[in-house]
Design a protein around this motif. Structure first.
Motif, PDB file in Angstrom:
ATOM      1  N   SER A   1     -20.038  -0.266 -12.659  1.00  0.00           N
ATOM      2  CA  SER A   1     -19.325  -0.113 -11.395  1.00  0.00           C
ATOM      3  C   SER A   1     -18.338  -1.262 -11.223  1.00  0.00           C
ATOM      4  N   LYS A   2     -17.119  -0.937 -10.821  1.00  0.00           N
ATOM      5  CA  LYS A   2     -16.074  -1.923 -10.591  1.00  0.00           C
ATOM      6  C   LYS A   2     -15.417  -1.647  -9.233  1.00  0.00           C
ATOM      7  N   LYS A   3     -15.143  -2.722  -8.503  1.00  0.00           N
ATOM      8  CA  LYS A   3     -14.526  -2.606  -7.185  1.00  0.00           C
ATOM      9  C   LYS A   3     -13.239  -3.424  -7.149  1.00  0.00           C
ATOM     10  N   TYR A   4     -12.227  -2.879  -6.465  1.00  0.00           N
ATOM     11  CA  TYR A   4     -10.917  -3.516  -6.410  1.00  0.00           C
ATOM     12  C   TYR A   4     -10.408  -3.495  -4.960  1.00  0.00           C
ATOM     13  N   LYS A   5      -9.953  -4.641  -4.511  1.00  0.00           N
ATOM     14  CA  LYS A   5      -9.394  -4.752  -3.160  1.00  0.00           C
ATOM     15  C   LYS A   5      -7.882  -4.724  -3.239  1.00  0.00           C
ATOM     16  N   LEU A   6      -7.247  -3.966  -2.336  1.00  0.00           N
ATOM     17  CA  LEU A   6      -5.804  -3.861  -2.275  1.00  0.00           C
ATOM     18  C   LEU A   6      -5.299  -4.503  -0.988  1.00  0.00           C
ATOM     19  N   HIS A   7      -4.022  -4.848  -0.987  1.00  0.00           N
ATOM     20  CA  HIS A   7      -3.402  -5.425   0.198  1.00  0.00           C
ATOM     21  C   HIS A   7      -3.403  -4.406   1.327  1.00  0.00           C
ATOM     22  N   SER A   8      -3.434  -4.887   2.550  1.00  0.00           N
ATOM     23  CA  SER A   8      -3.528  -3.996   3.710  1.00  0.00           C
ATOM     24  C   SER A   8      -2.310  -3.093   3.867  1.00  0.00           C
ATOM     25  N   SER A   9      -1.193  -3.437   3.254  1.00  0.00           N
ATOM     26  CA  SER A   9       0.000  -2.603   3.351  1.00  0.00           C
ATOM     27  C   SER A   9      -0.028  -1.419   2.396  1.00  0.00           C
TER      28      SER A   9
ATOM     29  N   GLN B   1      -9.111 -12.396  -2.497  1.00  0.00           N
ATOM     30  CA  GLN B   1      -7.698 -12.109  -2.678  1.00  0.00           C
ATOM     31  C   GLN B   1      -7.519 -10.695  -3.242  1.00  0.00           C
ATOM     32  N   PRO B   2      -6.522  -9.967  -2.759  1.00  0.00           N
ATOM     33  CA  PRO B   2      -6.336  -8.595  -3.241  1.00  0.00           C
ATOM     34  C   PRO B   2      -6.063  -8.554  -4.748  1.00  0.00           C
ATOM     35  N   ASP B   3      -6.624  -7.557  -5.394  1.00  0.00           N
ATOM     36  CA  ASP B   3      -6.344  -7.330  -6.813  1.00  0.00           C
ATOM     37  C   ASP B   3      -5.007  -6.629  -7.025  1.00  0.00           C
ATOM     38  N   PHE B   4      -4.478  -6.031  -5.978  1.00  0.00           N
ATOM     39  CA  PHE B   4      -3.187  -5.338  -6.066  1.00  0.00           C
ATOM     40  C   PHE B   4      -2.438  -5.611  -4.768  1.00  0.00           C
ATOM     41  N   SER B   5      -1.242  -6.194  -4.872  1.00  0.00           N
ATOM     42  CA  SER B   5      -0.486  -6.624  -3.682  1.00  0.00           C
ATOM     43  C   SER B   5       0.968  -6.205  -3.801  1.00  0.00           C
ATOM     44  N   LYS B   6       1.209  -4.916  -3.720  1.00  0.00           N
ATOM     45  CA  LYS B   6       2.572  -4.392  -3.712  1.00  0.00           C
ATOM     46  C   LYS B   6       2.676  -3.346  -2.615  1.00  0.00           C
ATOM     47  N   PHE B   7       3.638  -3.538  -1.731  1.00  0.00           N
ATOM     48  CA  PHE B   7       3.764  -2.631  -0.594  1.00  0.00           C
ATOM     49  C   PHE B   7       4.638  -1.433  -0.954  1.00  0.00           C
ATOM     50  N   PRO B   8       4.324  -0.255  -0.426  1.00  0.00           N
ATOM     51  CA  PRO B   8       5.180   0.917  -0.648  1.00  0.00           C
ATOM     52  C   PRO B   8       6.346   0.922   0.329  1.00  0.00           C
ATOM     53  N   LEU B   9       7.352   1.706   0.021  1.00  0.00           N
ATOM     54  CA  LEU B   9       8.509   1.790   0.904  1.00  0.00           C
ATOM     55  C   LEU B   9       8.118   2.378   2.260  1.00  0.00           C
ATOM     56  N   SER B  10       7.110   3.231   2.279  1.00  0.00           N
ATOM     57  CA  SER B  10       6.683   3.846   3.540  1.00  0.00           C
ATOM     58  C   SER B  10       6.193   2.792   4.533  1.00  0.00           C
ATOM     59  N   TYR B  11       5.622   1.702   4.056  1.00  0.00           N
ATOM     60  CA  TYR B  11       5.165   0.637   4.961  1.00  0.00           C
ATOM     61  C   TYR B  11       6.352   0.008   5.684  1.00  0.00           C
ATOM     62  N   HIS B  12       7.404  -0.276   4.940  1.00  0.00           N
ATOM     63  CA  HIS B  12       8.596  -0.863   5.559  1.00  0.00           C
ATOM     64  C   HIS B  12       9.240   0.116   6.535  1.00  0.00           C
ATOM     65  N   LEU B  13       9.338   1.397   6.144  1.00  0.00           N
ATOM     66  CA  LEU B  13       9.976   2.385   6.995  1.00  0.00           C
ATOM     67  C   LEU B  13       9.176   2.611   8.278  1.00  0.00           C
ATOM     68  N   LYS B  14       7.853   2.568   8.190  1.00  0.00           N
ATOM     69  CA  LYS B  14       7.020   2.771   9.372  1.00  0.00           C
ATOM     70  C   LYS B  14       7.246   1.655  10.385  1.00  0.00           C
ATOM     71  N   ASN B  15       7.231   0.424   9.935  1.00  0.00           N
ATOM     72  CA  ASN B  15       7.460  -0.697  10.845  1.00  0.00           C
ATOM     73  C   ASN B  15       8.894  -0.735  11.343  1.00  0.00           C
ATOM     74  N   LEU B  16       9.823  -0.333  10.484  1.00  0.00           N
ATOM     75  CA  LEU B  16      11.222  -0.298  10.891  1.00  0.00           C
ATOM     76  C   LEU B  16      11.440   0.751  11.974  1.00  0.00           C
ATOM     77  N   ARG B  17      10.765   1.886  11.856  1.00  0.00           N
ATOM     78  CA  ARG B  17      10.885   2.924  12.878  1.00  0.00           C
ATOM     79  C   ARG B  17      10.319   2.447  14.215  1.00  0.00           C
ATOM     80  N   LYS B  18       9.219   1.699  14.187  1.00  0.00           N
ATOM     81  CA  LYS B  18       8.653   1.143  15.422  1.00  0.00           C
ATOM     82  C   LYS B  18       9.644   0.201  16.097  1.00  0.00           C
TER      83      LYS B  18
END
Length: 440
Positions: free
Chosen positions: A216-224, A320-337
């Motif tokens: 079993s292996k577990k991986y944490k990703l960035h919140s974005s 610390q997250p094992d994967f820290s890359k944000f998708p474009l949808s994260y930027h667009l969601k905050n930009l729309r707000k």
């Protein structure tokens, strides 16, 4: 040249952008607005207040034709929207389309027509598109630290040669009976899952070996990150484990059809999926076998439930997250707000000042009282009409409200009538218009 003097031009056109000496891009904005206005004039033939093209079709034409024309290369010339005359010209253009969308009359105000049409003011829309293009180019977003990079697509030239790309087929598992055939003496059953809850993202891989052991292996990703990224990362790590452990025969189970469909795309430019295809090609070169199968989630299947529980636990890990890359949808969601918040501020500002312009940051925004700002300055209440009454009753009330002057000295009947009229006043509901922006 050949006795012909060469004069400097005040502006020139390059790749559809008109550049002037001071790089104000005023000429380009005028060119784009004029181009859109020509389309609007032809469209007016088929749209009238009481008949013509349906509102939905007009809105589609605006979003799919007019907005791309006006917002073309917005990242280059978006600074022109800081000029009042450019903003006014853009809003004037948008007002015409907004009135056609709602089939309103030409006396409607700009702020009301844009609100009722459910459109974003063009100056804000241009800045929004410019910000998204800037994020694509610089690979960073203003909503995250600079060390969190954009999960960009892989250039086509960096993909594997088409002849070396593996052809992946997907089987489906719905019940335990469909899963039983995979319980063989030489089959490694690999279950993957991704989870996101309350801005916590995790992925997990659970492997059941033929000898009864479990990995079993577990991986944490960035919140974005998104659930799609978590599902793809779980598949990637599962394939990497199969390669590093030297598993001769294995089947990877995932309950994400979107991730598996992307995996079947041999020309995918997704960075994680492209890496999975390279790992699968390496496994095949070693003479080992790896298969992929979609498994229905939340059906009580042993391996899938174990992977789901592990992914949820991985999301809550304090590391610390094992994967820290944000998708474009994260930027667009905050930009729309941010765009909606700015739109509401402009709206409230103009309800008080009768002008559709950006508020002065040095001046605090007015408190919204819910009253119609158009009532300001009227003394005789002649403009007030009970909109809940019938048309004939409205006329009577309005006529009565205008009869303020006493017929005889000491006669207060006009005043009483005026008091009755004021008792049935209905203030214009500006709050409903604000709800339009909040619902978008």
């Amino acid at each position: 040249m050949n006795n012909t003097p060469i004069t400097f031009s005040e502006h020139f056109k390059l790749l559809g952008i008109i550049m002037d000496q001071n790089l104000t891009f005023v000429q380009h904005s005028e060119y784009a607005i004029k181009k859109a206005q020509n389309i609007f004039k032809r469209l007016c033939i088929f749209i009238k207040p009481t008949w013509g093209i349906q509102s939905e079709n007009v809105k589609i034409i605006y979003r799919q034709v007019i907005e791309p024309i006006v917002t073309y290369a917005a990242e280059i010339w978006h600074t022109a929207t800081n000029l009042i005359k450019v903003r006014d010209a853009l809003l004037s253009l948008q007002r015409g389309f907004a009135i056609k969308i709602i089939h309103g009359f030409r006396t409607l105000p700009t702020i009301g027509s844009i609100a009722l049409a459910g459109l974003t003011p063009l100056p804000l829309r241009i800045k929004e598109i410019a910000s998204s293009e800037h994020t694509k180019r610089t690979k960073v977003t203003k909503y995250l630290p600079e060390d969190i990079l954009y999960d960009k697509r892989i250039p086509v030239e960096d993909l594997m040669h088409p002849a070396k790309r593996p052809e992946i087929k997907i089987t489906e598992v719905f019940t335990q009976d469909d899963l039983d055939p995979f319980y063989t003496a030489d089959m490694n059953r690999v279950f993957t899952d991704g989870s996101k809850h309350d801005e916590a993202v995790g992925a997990a891989v659970v492997i059941y070996h033929p000898d009864g052991s479990e990995t079993s292996k577990k991986y944490k990703l960035h919140s974005s990150c998104t659930v799609f990224q978590a599902e793809c990362l779980a598949i990637e790590q599962a394939c990497q484990l199969c390669l590093s452990l030297g598993l001769e025969k294995s089947t990877v189970f995932s309950d994400s059809k979107s991730a598996l469909n992307e995996l079947m795309n041999r020309s995918s430019t997704n960075a994680i999926i492209s890496n999975v295809q390279k790992i699968v090609a390496n496994i095949n070169e070693q003479g080992h076998q790896i298969h992929f199968s979609w498994i229905k989630a939340h059906q009580g299947l042993l391996g899938n439930e174990a992977a789901d529980a592990a992914a949820k636990h991985a999301a809550t890990l304090h590391k610390q997250p094992d994967f820290s890359k944000f998708p474009l949808s994260y930027h667009l969601k905050n930009l729309r707000k941010d765009t909606i918040a700015t739109h509401e501020q402009i709206y409230l500002f103009n309800c008080e000042n009768h002008r559709l312009d950006e508020p002065d940051p040095r001046r605090p925004l007015p408190e919204f009282s819910g009253e119609d700002p158009r009532r300001k300055g009227h003394k005789n209440n002649s403009h007030v009409v009970d909109f809940s009454a019938k048309p004939t009753q409205r006329l009577k009330l309005k006529t009565a409200s205008q009869s303020r002057r006493p017929d005889k000295p000491g006669d207060v009947s006009g005043t009483k009538i005026g008091q009755q009229v004021r008792a049935v006043q209905v203030s214009y509901s500006w709050e409903k218009t604000i709800d339009i922006f909040k619902a978008k």
